[in-house]
Design a protein around this motif. Structure first.
Motif, PDB file in Angstrom:
ATOM      1  N   ALA A 104      55.304  18.711  64.651  1.00  0.00           N
ATOM      2  CA  ALA A 104      56.052  19.834  65.520  1.00  0.00           C
ATOM      3  C   ALA A 104      54.900  20.930  66.096  1.00  0.00           C
ATOM      4  O   ALA A 104      53.952  21.097  64.943  1.00  0.00           O
ATOM      5  N   TRP A 105      55.287  21.658  66.839  1.00  0.00           N
ATOM      6  CA  TRP A 105      54.624  23.026  67.011  1.00  0.00           C
ATOM      7  C   TRP A 105      55.553  23.994  66.769  1.00  0.00           C
ATOM      8  O   TRP A 105      56.565  24.206  67.023  1.00  0.00           O
ATOM      9  N   LEU A 106      54.800  25.066  65.887  1.00  0.00           N
ATOM     10  CA  LEU A 106      55.558  26.513  65.720  1.00  0.00           C
ATOM     11  C   LEU A 106      55.004  27.525  66.297  1.00  0.00           C
ATOM     12  O   LEU A 106      53.813  27.668  66.664  1.00  0.00           O
ATOM     13  N   PHE A 107      55.801  28.395  66.755  1.00  0.00           N
ATOM     14  CA  PHE A 107      55.482  29.684  67.278  1.00  0.00           C
ATOM     15  C   PHE A 107      56.671  30.721  67.273  1.00  0.00           C
ATOM     16  O   PHE A 107      57.684  30.464  67.197  1.00  0.00           O
ATOM     17  N   HIS A 108      56.238  31.985  67.379  1.00  0.00           N
ATOM     18  CA  HIS A 108      57.180  33.053  67.159  1.00  0.00           C
ATOM     19  C   HIS A 108      57.832  33.294  68.616  1.00  0.00           C
ATOM     20  O   HIS A 108      57.100  33.494  69.389  1.00  0.00           O
ATOM     21  N   VAL A 109      58.946  33.515  68.504  1.00  0.00           N
ATOM     22  CA  VAL A 109      59.915  34.126  69.830  1.00  0.00           C
ATOM     23  C   VAL A 109      60.405  35.767  69.174  1.00  0.00           C
ATOM     24  O   VAL A 109      60.715  35.897  68.227  1.00  0.00           O
ATOM     25  N   PHE A 110      60.222  36.542  69.976  1.00  0.00           N
ATOM     26  CA  PHE A 110      60.613  38.129  69.891  1.00  0.00           C
ATOM     27  C   PHE A 110      61.439  38.383  70.943  1.00  0.00           C
ATOM     28  O   PHE A 110      61.445  38.175  72.195  1.00  0.00           O
ATOM     29  N   PRO A 111      62.247  39.534  70.781  1.00  0.00           N
ATOM     30  CA  PRO A 111      63.093  39.935  71.685  1.00  0.00           C
ATOM     31  C   PRO A 111      62.321  40.450  73.146  1.00  0.00           C
ATOM     32  O   PRO A 111      61.107  40.951  72.888  1.00  0.00           O
ATOM     33  N   ALA A 112      62.910  40.295  74.195  1.00  0.00           N
ATOM     34  CA  ALA A 112      62.267  40.922  75.572  1.00  0.00           C
ATOM     35  C   ALA A 112      62.078  42.388  75.183  1.00  0.00           C
ATOM     36  O   ALA A 112      62.784  43.053  74.916  1.00  0.00           O
ATOM     37  N   PRO A 113      60.772  43.014  75.939  1.00  0.00           N
ATOM     38  CA  PRO A 113      60.727  44.247  75.817  1.00  0.00           C
ATOM     39  C   PRO A 113      61.728  45.261  76.349  1.00  0.00           C
ATOM     40  O   PRO A 113      62.146  46.184  75.872  1.00  0.00           O
ATOM     41  N   GLU A 114      62.399  44.636  77.609  1.00  0.00           N
ATOM     42  CA  GLU A 114      63.580  45.497  78.123  1.00  0.00           C
ATOM     43  C   GLU A 114      64.748  45.050  77.392  1.00  0.00           C
ATOM     44  O   GLU A 114      65.171  44.040  77.401  1.00  0.00           O
ATOM     45  N   ALA A 115      65.523  46.164  77.041  1.00  0.00           N
ATOM     46  CA  ALA A 115      66.901  45.916  76.240  1.00  0.00           C
ATOM     47  C   ALA A 115      67.907  45.328  77.075  1.00  0.00           C
ATOM     48  O   ALA A 115      67.964  45.456  78.458  1.00  0.00           O
ATOM     49  N   GLY A 116      68.575  44.410  76.575  1.00  0.00           N
ATOM     50  CA  GLY A 116      69.524  43.632  77.279  1.00  0.00           C
ATOM     51  C   GLY A 116      68.916  42.493  78.206  1.00  0.00           C
ATOM     52  O   GLY A 116      70.136  41.702  78.729  1.00  0.00           O
ATOM     53  N   ARG A 117      67.884  42.216  78.177  1.00  0.00           N
ATOM     54  CA  ARG A 117      67.102  41.062  78.920  1.00  0.00           C
ATOM     55  C   ARG A 117      66.999  39.863  78.055  1.00  0.00           C
ATOM     56  O   ARG A 117      66.430  40.044  77.008  1.00  0.00           O
ATOM     57  N   PRO A 118      67.268  38.812  78.604  1.00  0.00           N
ATOM     58  CA  PRO A 118      66.743  37.668  77.755  1.00  0.00           C
ATOM     59  C   PRO A 118      65.348  37.412  77.498  1.00  0.00           C
ATOM     60  O   PRO A 118      64.629  37.755  78.460  1.00  0.00           O
ATOM     61  N   THR A 119      65.067  36.719  76.575  1.00  0.00           N
ATOM     62  CA  THR A 119      63.695  36.406  76.413  1.00  0.00           C
ATOM     63  C   THR A 119      63.183  35.057  76.949  1.00  0.00           C
ATOM     64  O   THR A 119      64.231  34.254  77.005  1.00  0.00           O
ATOM     65  N   VAL A 120      62.161  35.069  77.500  1.00  0.00           N
ATOM     66  CA  VAL A 120      61.833  33.813  78.503  1.00  0.00           C
ATOM     67  C   VAL A 120      60.785  32.987  77.953  1.00  0.00           C
ATOM     68  O   VAL A 120      59.648  33.714  77.419  1.00  0.00           O
ATOM     69  N   VAL A 121      61.059  31.806  77.360  1.00  0.00           N
ATOM     70  CA  VAL A 121      59.951  30.956  76.746  1.00  0.00           C
ATOM     71  C   VAL A 121      59.675  29.818  77.947  1.00  0.00           C
ATOM     72  O   VAL A 121      60.651  29.324  78.320  1.00  0.00           O
ATOM     73  N   ARG A 122      58.517  29.604  78.058  1.00  0.00           N
ATOM     74  CA  ARG A 122      57.861  28.770  79.069  1.00  0.00           C
ATOM     75  C   ARG A 122      56.847  27.862  78.356  1.00  0.00           C
ATOM     76  O   ARG A 122      56.116  28.446  77.740  1.00  0.00           O
ATOM     77  N   PHE A 123      57.041  26.482  78.620  1.00  0.00           N
ATOM     78  CA  PHE A 123      55.949  25.568  78.235  1.00  0.00           C
ATOM     79  C   PHE A 123      55.809  24.645  78.927  1.00  0.00           C
ATOM     80  O   PHE A 123      56.861  24.052  79.654  1.00  0.00           O
ATOM     81  N   VAL A 124      54.522  23.783  78.944  1.00  0.00           N
ATOM     82  CA  VAL A 124      54.349  22.661  79.822  1.00  0.00           C
ATOM     83  C   VAL A 124      53.738  21.565  79.048  1.00  0.00           C
ATOM     84  O   VAL A 124      52.617  21.992  77.967  1.00  0.00           O
ATOM     85  N   TYR A 125      53.991  20.316  79.244  1.00  0.00           N
ATOM     86  CA  TYR A 125      53.606  19.305  78.218  1.00  0.00           C
ATOM     87  C   TYR A 125      53.546  17.857  79.280  1.00  0.00           C
ATOM     88  O   TYR A 125      54.277  17.988  80.233  1.00  0.00           O
ATOM     89  N   SER A 126      52.603  17.184  78.805  1.00  0.00           N
ATOM     90  CA  SER A 126      52.423  15.730  79.236  1.00  0.00           C
ATOM     91  C   SER A 126      52.910  14.707  78.289  1.00  0.00           C
ATOM     92  O   SER A 126      52.598  14.935  77.288  1.00  0.00           O
ATOM     93  N   ALA A 127      53.492  13.592  78.890  1.00  0.00           N
ATOM     94  CA  ALA A 127      53.832  12.501  77.882  1.00  0.00           C
ATOM     95  C   ALA A 127      53.911  11.178  78.796  1.00  0.00           C
ATOM     96  O   ALA A 127      54.117  11.279  80.083  1.00  0.00           O
ATOM     97  N   ALA A 128      53.605  10.097  78.157  1.00  0.00           N
ATOM     98  CA  ALA A 128      53.785   8.770  79.015  1.00  0.00           C
ATOM     99  C   ALA A 128      55.343   8.310  78.669  1.00  0.00           C
ATOM    100  O   ALA A 128      55.912   8.634  77.756  1.00  0.00           O
ATOM    101  N   MET A 129      55.721   7.708  79.532  1.00  0.00           N
ATOM    102  CA  MET A 129      57.264   7.146  79.498  1.00  0.00           C
ATOM    103  C   MET A 129      57.000   6.294  78.370  1.00  0.00           C
ATOM    104  O   MET A 129      56.191   5.339  78.125  1.00  0.00           O
ATOM    105  N   ARG A 130      57.953   6.244  77.406  1.00  0.00           N
ATOM    106  CA  ARG A 130      58.159   5.287  76.482  1.00  0.00           C
ATOM    107  C   ARG A 130      58.272   3.836  76.819  1.00  0.00           C
ATOM    108  O   ARG A 130      59.307   3.565  77.325  1.00  0.00           O
ATOM    109  N   HIS A 131      57.330   2.846  76.373  1.00  0.00           N
ATOM    110  CA  HIS A 131      57.576   1.475  76.801  1.00  0.00           C
ATOM    111  C   HIS A 131      57.404   1.458  78.348  1.00  0.00           C
ATOM    112  O   HIS A 131      58.034   0.387  78.963  1.00  0.00           O
TER     113      HIS A 131
END
Length: 176
Positions: free
Chosen positions: A109-136
């Motif tokens: 697994a990958w671990l990383f910190h997530v913290f509140p959005a700088p603007e109060a009342g707004r959700p935190t946005v987490v984005r990531f991109v990965y590639s994988a081969a289809m299984r079988h």
């Protein structure tokens, strides 16, 4: 027996900026005030919760998949998110509130910190991109997160000539 202003002042010094959760007013100042307290353990509280998310996967004719994930999260306080990708997947990047996240590898697994959005009342946005081969060469698998998830949408773009043979898991097929 004392004046409320003295009690309020003493509580303010003892508790800092935290207000008392209960205060009692005694009707009979000569009699005792019985107070019974029970301590209950807090339920397993989560600092992080995904309130909305979108996964977009682009399949190549060779069966490789590139997936972009965007999640809106409710964050109570800084916490660590554990991200497990499908077998042999490659993680390209992770952003939290449009800032690159520092990643730590722990087992599979990958671990990383997530913290509140700088603007109060707004959700935190987490984005990531990965590639994988289809299984079988047939099965597409998504990432696994260790937080509650809701309101997820997964769009899969397939090459011309491909068709859906079946589906399973927690997602409901909306349209082809």
């Amino acid at each position: 027996r004392t004046d409320w202003a003295v009690v309020q002042s003493a509580l303010g010094r003892a508790a800092g900026s935290v207000a008392p959760t209960m205060a009692f007013r005694v009707d009979d100042p000569e009699g005792p005030l019985p107070v019974v307290l029970k301590r209950h353990e807090l339920a397993d509280l989560r600092k992080l919760r995904v309130s909305e998310g979108a996964l977009t996967t682009l399949l190549s004719p060779g069966g490789d998949a590139l997936t972009a994930v965007v999640m809106k999260m409710q964050v109570v306080g800084k916490g660590t998110l554990r991200l497990k990708l499908p077998e042999a997947a490659e993680l390209f990047n992770v952003f939290v509130n449009d800032e690159g996240a520092t990643l730590v590898r722990e087992g599979g697994a990958w671990l990383f910190h997530v913290f509140p959005a700088p603007e109060a009342g707004r959700p935190t946005v987490v984005r990531f991109v990965y590639s994988a081969a289809m299984r079988h060469g047939k099965r597409l698998e998504g990432p696994v997160l260790d937080v509650p998830l809701e309101n997820l949408t997964w769009r899969v773009r397939v090459p011309e000539g491909w068709r859906l043979a079946g589906h399973g898991g927690d997602f409901d097929l909306k349209q082809q």
